[in-house]
Write an enzyme that holds these catalytic residues in place. Sequence first.
Site, PDB file in Angstrom:
ATOM      1  N   ASP A  73       0.819  -1.219   0.000  1.00 32.61           N
ATOM      2  CA  ASP A  73       0.000   0.000   0.000  1.00 32.61           C
ATOM      3  C   ASP A  73       0.848   1.262   0.000  1.00 32.61           C
ATOM      4  O   ASP A  73       2.061   1.216   0.192  1.00 32.61           O
ATOM      5  CB  ASP A  73      -0.955  -0.010   1.215  1.00 32.61           C
ATOM      6  CG  ASP A  73      -0.260  -0.437   2.503  1.00 32.61           C
ATOM      7  OD1 ASP A  73       0.983  -0.349   2.567  1.00 32.61           O
ATOM      8  OD2 ASP A  73      -0.951  -0.856   3.449  1.00 32.61           O
ATOM      9  N   ASN A 142      -7.454  -3.297  14.351  1.00 29.19           N
ATOM     10  CA  ASN A 142      -8.838  -3.564  13.906  1.00 29.19           C
ATOM     11  C   ASN A 142      -8.903  -4.729  12.922  1.00 29.19           C
ATOM     12  O   ASN A 142      -9.935  -4.959  12.302  1.00 29.19           O
ATOM     13  CB  ASN A 142      -9.462  -2.305  13.293  1.00 29.19           C
ATOM     14  CG  ASN A 142      -8.744  -1.859  12.010  1.00 29.19           C
ATOM     15  OD1 ASN A 142      -7.767  -2.479  11.605  1.00 29.19           O
ATOM     16  ND2 ASN A 142      -9.228  -0.794  11.402  1.00 29.19           N
ATOM     17  N   HIS A 144      -7.119  -5.009  10.154  1.00 30.26           N
ATOM     18  CA  HIS A 144      -6.839  -4.727   8.737  1.00 30.26           C
ATOM     19  C   HIS A 144      -5.543  -5.409   8.303  1.00 30.26           C
ATOM     20  O   HIS A 144      -4.638  -5.636   9.097  1.00 30.26           O
ATOM     21  CB  HIS A 144      -6.852  -3.217   8.428  1.00 30.26           C
ATOM     22  CG  HIS A 144      -5.675  -2.440   8.898  1.00 30.26           C
ATOM     23  ND1 HIS A 144      -5.710  -1.079   9.111  1.00 30.26           N
ATOM     24  CD2 HIS A 144      -4.405  -2.796   9.199  1.00 30.26           C
ATOM     25  CE1 HIS A 144      -4.526  -0.654   9.501  1.00 30.26           C
ATOM     26  NE2 HIS A 144      -3.717  -1.666   9.570  1.00 30.26           N
ATOM     27  N   GLU A 149      -9.660  -2.151   5.413  1.00 31.46           N
ATOM     28  CA  GLU A 149     -10.323  -1.893   6.686  1.00 31.46           C
ATOM     29  C   GLU A 149     -11.537  -2.806   6.850  1.00 31.46           C
ATOM     30  O   GLU A 149     -12.013  -3.390   5.873  1.00 31.46           O
ATOM     31  CB  GLU A 149     -10.752  -0.420   6.742  1.00 31.46           C
ATOM     32  CG  GLU A 149      -9.612   0.586   6.554  1.00 31.46           C
ATOM     33  CD  GLU A 149      -8.701   0.720   7.773  1.00 31.46           C
ATOM     34  OE1 GLU A 149      -8.643  -0.202   8.609  1.00 31.46           O
ATOM     35  OE2 GLU A 149      -8.031   1.755   7.888  1.00 31.46           O
TER      36      GLU A 149
HETATM   37  P1  PGA Z   1       2.410  -2.033  12.689  1.00 34.20           P
HETATM   38  O1  PGA Z   1       1.238  -1.906  11.634  1.00 34.20           O
HETATM   39  O2  PGA Z   1       3.380  -3.030  12.141  1.00 34.20           O
HETATM   40  O3  PGA Z   1       2.993  -0.660  12.735  1.00 34.20           O
HETATM   41  O4  PGA Z   1       1.812  -2.469  13.964  1.00 34.20           O
HETATM   42  C1  PGA Z   1       0.616  -3.039  11.155  1.00 34.20           C
HETATM   43  C2  PGA Z   1      -0.593  -2.646  10.344  1.00 34.20           C
HETATM   44  O5  PGA Z   1      -1.268  -1.665  10.692  1.00 34.20           O
HETATM   45  O6  PGA Z   1      -0.886  -3.317   9.364  1.00 34.20           O
END
Ligand code: PGA
Length: 242
Positions: A73, A142, A144, A149
Amino acid sequence: MDVTKTIKWIKVDLYNEMSTVAANIFIKQLNEKPDSVLGFATGASPIGFYKQLVHHCQNGEISFSQVVSFNLDEYIGVPANSQMSYKTYMKEYLFDHVDIKDDNIYLPNSQTEDLVQECTDYEENIKKINGIDLQLLGIGVNGHIGFNEPGTPFDSLTHIVELSESTRMVNSRYFNSIEDVPTHAITMGIQSIMNTKAIVLLAFGESKRDAINRLRSGIVTEEFPASCLLNHENVTIIYGGF
Ligand code: PGA
């Protein structure tokens, strides 16, 4: 059938251990197929993993010279050369330190005028090269994966998303304030992720406990995007710190 059994769960005590286990999976992949197509993720979870890949590459144990990479992304509305772009992240933690060819690096280009076309082209580029061999993922609190999302259809391909308030809040730690966090991004879709041949997901720390427990509960629902992985046949989840 217990769907959670299709996933290989690896519990670790330390963040560094998670990074090593993940790096070893990628090293094995590169040794077996030097021209692998690798899927990369950003965030806090993979930083130690990238450090290890850099170390092994600089020691001459692995090479990225034939690798093609796709990132999950990219933010919309953040210049590519900004400190906040995922392109900059990838350069800082991996690309500037290994022998990957610039032409073999793909991130969604959110600078282009026609973002919808960019999503189609991104998907086409993945298809043209015969798909992603090994995909790295993090998981949001959450649930994702990428920027998919809760509520994202499981048949989604690369698309433009509006980021949830909870994701913007979590990511505001990298910005001066929540107002500065982009509202939109381009992300590979759930189907794009499911099309990858093998997946390694990293989750470390107390904040990921609920997401991992929810995944372990085995319920597959679009309200919890990562639960799609329960239907993928080659997923390794490396988790711990809680
Ligand atoms: P993080 O993010 O590795 O910074 O915890 C993971 C994500 O939000 O996919």
